[in-house]
Write a protein that holds these residues in place. Structure first.
Motif, PDB file in Angstrom:
ATOM      1  N   GLY A 153      -5.116  19.859  10.570  1.00 25.49           N
ATOM      2  CA  GLY A 153      -5.135  19.323  11.932  1.00 25.49           C
ATOM      3  C   GLY A 153      -5.674  20.327  12.774  1.00 25.49           C
ATOM      4  O   GLY A 153      -5.848  20.024  14.030  1.00 25.49           O
ATOM      5  N   TRP A 154      -5.708  21.675  12.337  1.00 26.80           N
ATOM      6  CA  TRP A 154      -6.281  22.693  13.338  1.00 26.80           C
ATOM      7  C   TRP A 154      -7.659  22.731  13.069  1.00 26.80           C
ATOM      8  O   TRP A 154      -8.303  23.665  13.869  1.00 26.80           O
ATOM      9  CB  TRP A 154      -5.641  24.124  13.023  1.00 26.80           C
ATOM     10  N   GLY A 166      -0.715  24.208  20.000  1.00 29.73           N
ATOM     11  CA  GLY A 166       0.164  23.239  19.742  1.00 29.73           C
ATOM     12  C   GLY A 166       1.426  23.407  19.934  1.00 29.73           C
ATOM     13  O   GLY A 166       1.985  24.769  20.224  1.00 29.73           O
ATOM     14  N   SER A 232       6.199  21.110  25.056  1.00 22.68           N
ATOM     15  CA  SER A 232       6.095  19.739  24.609  1.00 22.68           C
ATOM     16  C   SER A 232       5.551  18.816  25.316  1.00 22.68           C
ATOM     17  O   SER A 232       4.553  18.015  24.864  1.00 22.68           O
ATOM     18  CB  SER A 232       7.539  19.370  24.443  1.00 22.68           C
ATOM     19  N   ALA A 235       1.906  19.093  25.303  1.00 19.32           N
ATOM     20  CA  ALA A 235       1.399  18.865  23.877  1.00 19.32           C
ATOM     21  C   ALA A 235       1.268  17.564  23.547  1.00 19.32           C
ATOM     22  O   ALA A 235       0.381  16.662  23.225  1.00 19.32           O
ATOM     23  CB  ALA A 235       2.096  19.558  22.797  1.00 19.32           C
ATOM     24  N   ARG A 236       2.235  16.716  24.472  1.00 17.34           N
ATOM     25  CA  ARG A 236       2.497  15.239  24.261  1.00 17.34           C
ATOM     26  C   ARG A 236       1.194  14.411  25.078  1.00 17.34           C
ATOM     27  O   ARG A 236       0.686  13.732  24.359  1.00 17.34           O
ATOM     28  CB  ARG A 236       3.585  14.945  24.873  1.00 17.34           C
ATOM     29  N   ARG A 238      -1.460  15.968  25.633  1.00 17.36           N
ATOM     30  CA  ARG A 238      -2.948  15.921  24.822  1.00 17.36           C
ATOM     31  C   ARG A 238      -2.962  15.227  23.655  1.00 17.36           C
ATOM     32  O   ARG A 238      -4.078  14.515  23.229  1.00 17.36           O
ATOM     33  CB  ARG A 238      -3.011  17.459  24.322  1.00 17.36           C
ATOM     34  N   MET A 239      -1.995  14.967  22.919  1.00 20.12           N
ATOM     35  CA  MET A 239      -2.132  14.263  21.503  1.00 20.12           C
ATOM     36  C   MET A 239      -2.188  12.721  21.959  1.00 20.12           C
ATOM     37  O   MET A 239      -3.057  12.140  21.239  1.00 20.12           O
ATOM     38  CB  MET A 239      -0.675  14.202  20.805  1.00 20.12           C
ATOM     39  N   ASP A 242      -5.650  12.316  22.849  1.00 19.72           N
ATOM     40  CA  ASP A 242      -6.470  12.181  21.602  1.00 19.72           C
ATOM     41  C   ASP A 242      -6.568  10.813  21.147  1.00 19.72           C
ATOM     42  O   ASP A 242      -7.076  10.603  19.833  1.00 19.72           O
ATOM     43  CB  ASP A 242      -6.055  13.311  20.640  1.00 19.72           C
ATOM     44  N   ARG A 244      -3.530   9.430  19.775  1.00 23.27           N
ATOM     45  CA  ARG A 244      -2.764   9.406  18.779  1.00 23.27           C
ATOM     46  C   ARG A 244      -1.562   8.446  18.994  1.00 23.27           C
ATOM     47  O   ARG A 244      -1.274   8.227  20.257  1.00 23.27           O
ATOM     48  CB  ARG A 244      -2.155  10.721  18.388  1.00 23.27           C
ATOM     49  N   GLU A 246       1.912   6.488  19.659  1.00 24.89           N
ATOM     50  CA  GLU A 246       3.053   7.393  20.485  1.00 24.89           C
ATOM     51  C   GLU A 246       4.260   7.583  19.871  1.00 24.89           C
ATOM     52  O   GLU A 246       4.857   8.657  20.330  1.00 24.89           O
ATOM     53  CB  GLU A 246       3.334   6.436  21.892  1.00 24.89           C
ATOM     54  N   VAL A 249       3.642  10.541  17.822  1.00 28.58           N
ATOM     55  CA  VAL A 249       3.554  11.963  18.894  1.00 28.58           C
ATOM     56  C   VAL A 249       5.220  12.506  18.983  1.00 28.58           C
ATOM     57  O   VAL A 249       5.382  13.376  18.866  1.00 28.58           O
ATOM     58  CB  VAL A 249       2.863  11.615  20.100  1.00 28.58           C
TER      59      VAL A 249
END
Ligand SMILES: NC(=O)c1ccc[n+]([C@@H]2O[C@H](COP(=O)([O-])OP(=O)(O)OC[C@H]3O[C@@H](n4cnc5c(N)ncnc54)[C@H](OP(=O)(O)O)[C@@H]3O)[C@@H](O)[C@H]2O)c1
Length: 295
Positions: A153-154, A166, A232, A235-236, A238-239, A242, A244, A246, A249
Motif C-alpha cells: 500500500g506504500w 499514513g 486520523s 488520513a480519513r 485523504r483515503m 483516493d 476508498r 468509507e 476506511v
C-alpha cells in the motif's frame, strides 16, 4: 491434539482456495502446484485454468457460486474479506452440507476473553471463528499477524518520494505472507494426527512499529526513508479522496486508534512449516523492485 475430530483421515485430493487472487491466496495456489492435488480457486476475478487447476469466478456471498466452487472439494482454505458476517450465512450452509476440512485465516488480534474486539476488522474475525465453530465445521484456525504484504500500500508514495505518510498503527510481529501461505498449505494437507492445535498464531520473528518497517524497507532499497504519522481525520479525508470505501476506511482507522501494541511472537510458523518465520528485512529485500522506479 484438537478436541474435535476433523473430517479427513486421508490427505485431500481437491482443495478450494478462496481469495486466490490476493496476497496470501496466490502464494497458496503457487505452493500447491508442487503437491499431487487438484486445486480450484474462488475470487471475483477469473484466473486462467491449467492442468490440475481451475478457477471459479464469483462472489463468496453468492450461494450458487459457493455451491459450484465446493462441488467435489475435500479441503477449503477460507478467508472472509467482508466487514460483516451476515452475508456469510449461505456460505456456512453450503460448508455444513459437505463437512469438508476447513482452514480459516483469522487475526492474532482476536482477544478470546473480550466481549467486544478492539475494532471492526478483528470483530469480524472473532465472529467468523464463532460461526464456523458454532456450525460444527471444526475449523483449523490460522490467526495471522499483520501481513508484510500490506506494505504494498506504500508503493505509490515510495515511487514518488522517500516519505511514507499514513495513520500510525500498533507495534506487531509482522508476518511474511509467504510464511502464512506455507502454514496454510501444511494445515490443508495435514492428517488429523499431524495437527497439534485447533488454532495457530502466525507471527514474524520481531515486533515492529510502522517506523521500524519503513527503516527496514529503506535499508533494502538503499534509500533514507521516513515514516510520518498523519492524524486520523486527515488520513480519513485523504483515503476517501483516493476513492476508498468509507466503511473500510473507518475500520482501518479504528484499528489504528484502538488496537493495542502486541507482545506476541510465536514459533507457530516453524511448527507448521518446519522453517523459521522470515524477517521483514527479508521481505523488503525480496520485494524491493516493487518500490523502485524503473529508469
Ligand atoms: N492484511 C492483514 O494484515 C491480515 C491480517 C490477518 C488476517 N488477514 C485476512 O487475510 C485475508 C487475505 O489477505 P490478503 O492480503 O491476501 O487479501 P487481498 O490481497 O486483499 O485479497 C483478497 C482476496 O479476496 C477476494 N475477494 C474479495 N472480496 C470478495 C468477494 N466478495 N467474493 C469473493 N472473493 C473476494 C479478492 O479477489 P477479487 O477481488 O478478485 O474478488 C482477493 O483474492 C484478508 O481478507 C483478511 O481477512 C489479513
Amino acid at each position: 491434539m484438537p478436541d474435535s475430530p476433523r473430517h479427513l483421515d486421508a490427505r485431500p485430493r481437491s482443495i478450494l482456495v478462496t481469495g486466490a487472487t490476493g496476497n496470501v491466496g496466490r502464494e497458496i495456489v503457487e505452493r500447491l502446484r508442487s503437491h499431487d492435488v487438484n486445486v480450484r480457486s474462488l475470487a471475483r476475478r477469473h484466473i486462467e485454468s491449467r492442468p490440475g487447476f481451475e478457477s471459479v469466478a464469483g462472489d463468496l456471498t453468492d450461494p450458487a457460486v459457493v455451491r459450484a466452487a465446493l462441488a467435489g472439494i475435500d479441503a477449503v482454505f477460507l478467508i472472509w474479506p467482508l466487514l460483516d458476517t451476515a452475508p456469510a450465512e449461505p456460505l456456512l450452509a453450503e460448508l455444513s452440507a459437505i463437512q469438508t476440512h476447513l482452514v480459516y485465516l483469522s487475526s492474532t488480534a482476536v482477544d478470546d476473553p473480550a466481549a467486544h474486539q478492539s475494532d471492526p476488522i478483528v470483530q469480524v474475525h472473532a465472529d467468523m471463528e464463532a460461526l464456523l465453530h458454532g456450525a460444527g465445521l471444526h475449523p483449523t484456525v490460522l490467526r495471522s499477524d499483520t501481513l508484510a504484504s500490506n506494505t504494498r500500500g506504500w508503493a505509490a508514495q515510495l515511487l514518488a518520494g522517500d516519505v511514507v505518510r499514513g495513520p500510525d498503527i500498533a507495534r506487531t510481529a509482522v508476518v511474511d505472507e509467504r510464511d502464512v501461505a506455507a502454514a496454510a498449505v501444511a494445515a490443508l494437507l495435514a492428517r488429523n494426527e499431524e495437527l497439534d492445535r485447533d488454532s495457530y498464531l502466525l507471527t514474524g520473528p520481531e515486533l515492529l512499529s510502522r517506523s521500524d518497517q519503513v527503516d527496514l524497507l529503506g535499508a533494502a532499497l538503499g534509500r533514507p526513508l521516513r515514516f510520518e504519522a498523519v492524524p486520523s481525520e486527515l488520513a480519513r479525508a485523504r483515503m476517501l479522496a483516493d476513492g476508498r470505501n468509507e466503511q473500510l476506511v473507518d475500520a482501518l482507522l479504528a484499528a489504528s486508534t484502538h488496537r493495542p501494541d502486541s507482545t506476541l511472537v510465536t514459533d507457530h510458523v516453524e511448527r507448521l512449516t518446519g522453517q523459521p518465520a522470515r524477517t521483514f528485512a527479508r521481505w523488503s529485500f525480496d520485494h524491493a523492485a516493487e518500490f523502485t522506479r524503473r529508469r
